[in-house]
Scaffold this active site. Structure first.
Site, PDB file in Angstrom:
ATOM      1  N   GLU A   1     -13.277   7.031  62.082  1.00  0.00           N
ATOM      2  CA  GLU A   1     -12.030   6.652  61.416  1.00  0.00           C
ATOM      3  C   GLU A   1     -12.187   5.235  60.957  1.00  0.00           C
ATOM      4  O   GLU A   1     -12.252   4.301  61.958  1.00  0.00           O
ATOM      5  CB  GLU A   1     -10.878   6.621  62.448  1.00  0.00           C
ATOM      6  CG  GLU A   1     -10.719   8.014  62.995  1.00  0.00           C
ATOM      7  CD  GLU A   1     -10.234   9.124  61.742  1.00  0.00           C
ATOM      8  OE1 GLU A   1      -9.785   8.625  60.593  1.00  0.00           O
ATOM      9  OE2 GLU A   1     -10.154  10.130  61.747  1.00  0.00           O
TER      10      GLU A   1
ATOM     11  N   CYS B   1      -4.383   0.455  60.541  1.00  0.00           N
ATOM     12  CA  CYS B   1      -5.349   1.271  59.556  1.00  0.00           C
ATOM     13  C   CYS B   1      -4.641   2.006  58.537  1.00  0.00           C
ATOM     14  O   CYS B   1      -5.271   2.116  57.177  1.00  0.00           O
ATOM     15  CB  CYS B   1      -6.425   2.276  60.431  1.00  0.00           C
ATOM     16  SG  CYS B   1      -5.568   3.490  61.221  1.00  0.00           S
TER      17      CYS B   1
END
Ligand code: NAP
Length: 562
Positions: free
Chosen positions: A293, A332
């Site tokens: 990720e 994010c």
């Protein structure tokens, strides 16, 4: 006589438990409220708390610059820790069924709910989090664990998953094939980012533990205190079997040198370190499954129908302001680029700027403050460097003042003023589509038609999420199809949805998290789908009797798609 022996045994048993509890409390007091100052974060390996040797790395309060704790993994035997997790923790977890492991998750969530206040306190000190920011991380973690506890119950007493129907492989049913998904016998190794010390750990740990894999976590050092505290609380409560949960605080050191074929590595962080993890020779040699990720230049898109003061215009403005300010933009999934029809761009910029002006930036201990600092001066310097590059091809619509005064935070160098930029270079821009400023910064990029909007979004080369705000179903459908292969999640908001959506940047445990291309190509969560990463799919080809016997201990993997 017999009765009195039983009573005596019970008394012994209870006093032993009380003694163990008292010892644990004493040990924890020694570890966590140690007389040494600052607190030294111990590593929990092989069911023992172990201090790393010097030099330590300092964890600081970004507002006061106070050193809160130190961390070191130096001298810790990581190879033995991993072996212990695999052989002791993994074996114990897999003697339990899915439903039994789900019950353990439920107990962890209950425990955390009682300690929420302490976690908020650590968040405020170590991450500079406002109450809303702390809630996003801590309550997000608790909610995610509860979701997996609930979903895990539906898998019942099974030991593995049955995948699909039995396949006839001979003229009679004597020889058949059946796909299964079996839990991996290695360790689930997590290397995590600094911005979600709580959620970042538990969104991975919940599916891993439910699958029967022991967790071995290395939180990002600057904010490791909260993750370490949560692990210490679970250990002290004795919820998980020995070896099921290990933590190293400080450098990841040689952890990747010891990964084995049945381990998994789940990394969250920057694209640069992700590339190192993926290309590690032992990871490659042992074909270790890796989930990445990474960073992402996520988009929000306003449709051509979203003229000023339409509901979708206002909903987009609200969402952009929220995304830029919550956790000071250190998410994010935060909106980094806002694509908007050229004719609406100026009005949109004014509306977002007006929204940002309402937010007080400063010390999160001040109740008026809604935006805290970045997690450290280093992060602020990184963000300023990125911002300078963006400014080279943008105009500043709001903020951008590197000397601005934050409230009640004299002496801190970790603050960044929320900054809205405007870039009229579209696809020709060099930095706007590439640089993720990990802070409260977003850029408006106007487009002329739907095809150009899609091309600009795709220029981000893969993101975790994009959100489309429009009542025009042709537009939302065309954009969705045009970008779907590069995104893990697309959120569409129209007038009917209104403010009833879950949020651009909010990762819901029942829905997928991850994204293609520069976002890392990973997949997490998605409800029980998240279990797939911790299982190996295999097919058993053999006699019907064996296949039937195996099936009796499995549960239909169709539930993974529920
Ligand atoms: P980072 O610098 O890449 O660090 C991530 C983790 O990797 C930390 O635990 C770090 O440890 C560790 N690490 C550093 N060098 C390593 C090495 N050579 N071998 C093994 N591990 C190593 O990222 P960050 O600054 O913590 O986080 C910010 C970034 O994460 C942003 O780009 C953000 O977009 C991304 N992020 C993505 C997601 C997502 O779900 N996609 C979520 C959150 C954040 P130390 O802390 O000890 O250096």
């Amino acid at each position: 006589m017999q009765k009195s022996i039983i009573v005596l045994d019970m008394v012994n048993y209870i006093s032993n438990i009380l003694l163990i509890r008292a010892c644990n409390m004493y040990k924890r007091a020694a570890l966590l409220n140690t007389k040494e100052f600052p607190l030294k974060l111990a590593n929990y390996i092989c069911s023992r708390w172990q201090n790393g040797s010097a030099p330590d790395i300092a964890l600081t309060d970004p507002v006061t610059n106070e050193i809160l704790a130190t961390a070191s993994s130096n001298g810790i035997d990581i190879a033995s820790g991993l072996n212990y997790a695999r052989t002791v923790g993994g074996t114990a977890l897999r003697t339990l069924s899915y439903a039994e492991r789900a019950e353990l998750l439920g107990r962890i969530a209950e425990l955390f709910a009682t300690k929420r206040g302490e976690y908020f306190d650590i968040s405020q000190k170590n991450s500079g989090a406002t109450e809303g920011d702390a809630s996003f991380d801590v309550d997000g973690a608790i909610y995610t664990i509860k979701t997996f506890a609930r979903a895990g119950k539906t898998l019942g007493n099974a030991r593995y998953l049955i995948d699909g129907a039995t396949i006839p492989l001979a003229k009679t049913d004597v020889f058949q094939g059946q796909h299964y998904m079996v839990p991996l016998s290695g360790a689930a190794i997590f290397i995590n980012a600094f911005n979600f010390p709580a959620w970042g750990l538990w969104e991975k740990a919940a599916p891993a533990l439910l699958a029967g894999m022991p967790v071995f976590v290395k939180p990002a050092t600057p904010t490791a205190w909260l993750a370490q505290r949560m692990v210490a609380d679970v250990v002290e409560a004795g919820i998980l079997p020995p070896g099921a949960l290990s933590i190293i605080c400080g450098s990841a050191r040689d952890v990747l040198d010891h990964v084995q074929e049945c381990d998994v590595v789940s990394f969250t962080g920057s694209a640069g370190v992700a590339a190192h993890v993926r290309a590690h020779p032992v990871v490659i040699a042992n074909s270790v499954r890796v989930n990445i990720e990474a960073d992402s230049v996520n988009s929000a898109i306003l449709g051509p129908d979203g003229t000023q003061d339409t509901p979708v215009f206002n909903l987009l403005v609200k969402e952009v302001v929220r995304e830029m300010t919550i956790k000071t933009g250190q998410k994010c999934t935060a909106i980094r680029r806002i694509m908007v029809p050229k004719a609406i761009a100026t009005r949109l910029g004014e509306a977002i700027a007006a929204g940002l002006a309402d937010y007080t930036v400063g010390n999160p201990r001040n109740p008026a403050v809604r935006v805290g600092p970045l997690v450290s001066t280093t992060q602020r310097d990184d963000a300023l460097a990125g911002l300078a590059r963006l400014k080279s091809e943008c105009t500043v619509l709001f903020g951008g003042d590197s000397n601005f005064m934050s409230v009640d935070a004299e002496g801190s160098t970790a603050f960044l003023q929320p900054t809205l930029l405007y870039c009229d270079r579209g696809l020709a821009a060099e930095h706007v589509h590439d640089i993720e400023v990990f802070g409260p910064v977003a850029t408006i990029v106007p487009y002329t038609d739907t095809a150009e909007a899609i091309a600009i979004i795709r220029r981000g080369k893969g993101s975790l999420v994009a959100s489309v705000f429009s009542d025009d179903i042709d537009f939302t459908g065309t954009v969705t199809l045009g970008i779907a292969d590069l995104h893990g999640r697309i959120l569409v908001v129209d007038n009917a949805v209104g403010s009833g959506h879950t949020g651009h940047g909010n990762v819901v445990p029942t829905c997928l998290h991850g994204g293609g291309g520069r976002a890392g190509g990973g997949e997490e969560l998605g409800g029980l789908r998240g279990l797939a990463f911790y299982h190996r799919r295999m097919v058993l080809q053999g006699p019907k009797t064996l296949i039937d016997a195996f099936k009796a201990n499995g549960v239909d993997a169709v539930l993974l798609n529920a």
